[in-house]
Scaffold this motif. Sequence first.
Motif, PDB file in Angstrom:
ATOM      1  N   ASP A  99       0.888  -1.020  -0.011  1.00 22.91           N
ATOM      2  CA  ASP A  99       0.032   0.078  -0.040  1.00 22.91           C
ATOM      3  C   ASP A  99       0.549   1.382   0.022  1.00 22.91           C
ATOM      4  N   THR A 256       2.108   0.950  -9.458  1.00 22.63           N
ATOM      5  CA  THR A 256       1.145   0.915  -8.450  1.00 22.63           C
ATOM      6  C   THR A 256       1.299   0.261  -7.258  1.00 22.63           C
ATOM      7  N   VAL A 258       0.122  -1.802  -5.064  1.00 23.52           N
ATOM      8  CA  VAL A 258      -0.188  -3.126  -4.839  1.00 23.52           C
ATOM      9  C   VAL A 258       0.579  -3.962  -5.576  1.00 23.52           C
ATOM     10  N   GLN A 296      -8.700   4.634  -9.078  1.00 20.72           N
ATOM     11  CA  GLN A 296      -8.612   2.784  -8.749  1.00 20.72           C
ATOM     12  C   GLN A 296      -8.951   2.587  -7.213  1.00 20.72           C
ATOM     13  N   PHE A 298      -8.363  -0.200  -4.474  1.00 20.45           N
ATOM     14  CA  PHE A 298      -7.842  -1.609  -4.335  1.00 20.45           C
ATOM     15  C   PHE A 298      -8.523  -2.168  -2.868  1.00 20.45           C
ATOM     16  N   HIS A 302      -7.954  -7.885  -4.617  1.00 20.78           N
ATOM     17  CA  HIS A 302      -7.079  -7.252  -5.479  1.00 20.78           C
ATOM     18  C   HIS A 302      -5.709  -7.528  -4.825  1.00 20.78           C
ATOM     19  N   ARG A 303      -5.470  -7.190  -3.349  1.00 22.31           N
ATOM     20  CA  ARG A 303      -4.495  -7.684  -2.529  1.00 22.31           C
ATOM     21  C   ARG A 303      -4.092  -9.159  -2.584  1.00 22.31           C
ATOM     22  N   GLU A 306      -2.576  -9.874  -5.968  1.00 25.66           N
ATOM     23  CA  GLU A 306      -1.510  -9.279  -6.155  1.00 25.66           C
ATOM     24  C   GLU A 306      -0.395 -10.059  -5.187  1.00 25.66           C
TER      25      GLU A 306
END
Length: 325
Positions: A99, A256, A258, A296, A298, A302-303, A306
């Motif tokens: 983050d 990005t 993440v 966007q 997250f 999504h975490r 990724e």
Amino acid sequence: MVNLPRWDALPGDAERCLADIDNWADILRNSGLVAAFSVRAAAAMGELEGERLLDALDSFAAANWDFRGGRERNLASPPVLTAAEAAALDTVAAPLGLDGTSSPRRDRFDAVVMTGGMVRAGIVKPRFLRELHDSGLRWREGVFLGGFRPFAGDEVDVARALGVVGDNEFDAMTFGMREAFGLGPPDSVEPVDTPLPAAAGRADWRRDSWDWSGHALQVVAAPSSDPARRRANTADTFRFWASHATGVGSVLVITTPVYVPYQGAAAIEVFGLEFGMAVETAAVSASASDLGAHSQEFLPQHRAQELRSAIHGMRTLRTKLSKAG
């Protein structure tokens, strides 16, 4: 904030990177995240260390956090997460570097490399490079690396709403670079098209270049190393640019938040180990990422997705470092 691996191109880098990777894996193993999904799997990892721990984490992540199934990120199947699973994913984001990052440690880089991605990335990453420049970061080349991936899913509507002219990743990167630096048409364009059978797609590459106040700016579409099966991945784009770069000893990678752990590991593997460059990776700032209603967001899923990529990237880098040592 966790010490993510970096490469200074100095003696002792391999040992420090190995220690950073193992520390990262320990933080993940001890965070309670795996237990939130499977107490049994967490217990099985309790005594594992180093390569064996990353192997176990990689297998677990592939079984539990692969929501893409080969699709683009924004076309992944939305998982059904429990409240405990979602909370655990939110809790580990900062300790695992998902983050955000601190400011770059160096105040000068030979090149700043921005990684391509979804349509928003085309806009926010050059914005961040401009922020860094205006705050005093010194650099010679600014390179935006991606491909000709067509927009898919909600990208079509997002691109239209943001004013992007075009229908693919390269168009979004070009739009973002021109917007951030006030550029006109490129000073030079290098297109090379190598048609392949229709089912395989094309192995095109392209580089548009500008001179901006003594800085070289480029938007580059890189070819896939396996065009018959897939588009160019992160490592393909890194290798393509690095194999053509001259006089580059230090690289700042911008991505990005993440994606930082995964793409940072890939950058060390390619730029550091293969090309001998010093490498640092930084996350786009919140201010550069602000696209108003089109920003966007997250979410826990999504975490998780990724994090799966990050584990795989750390494992691959650790293997390369161990062999190099």
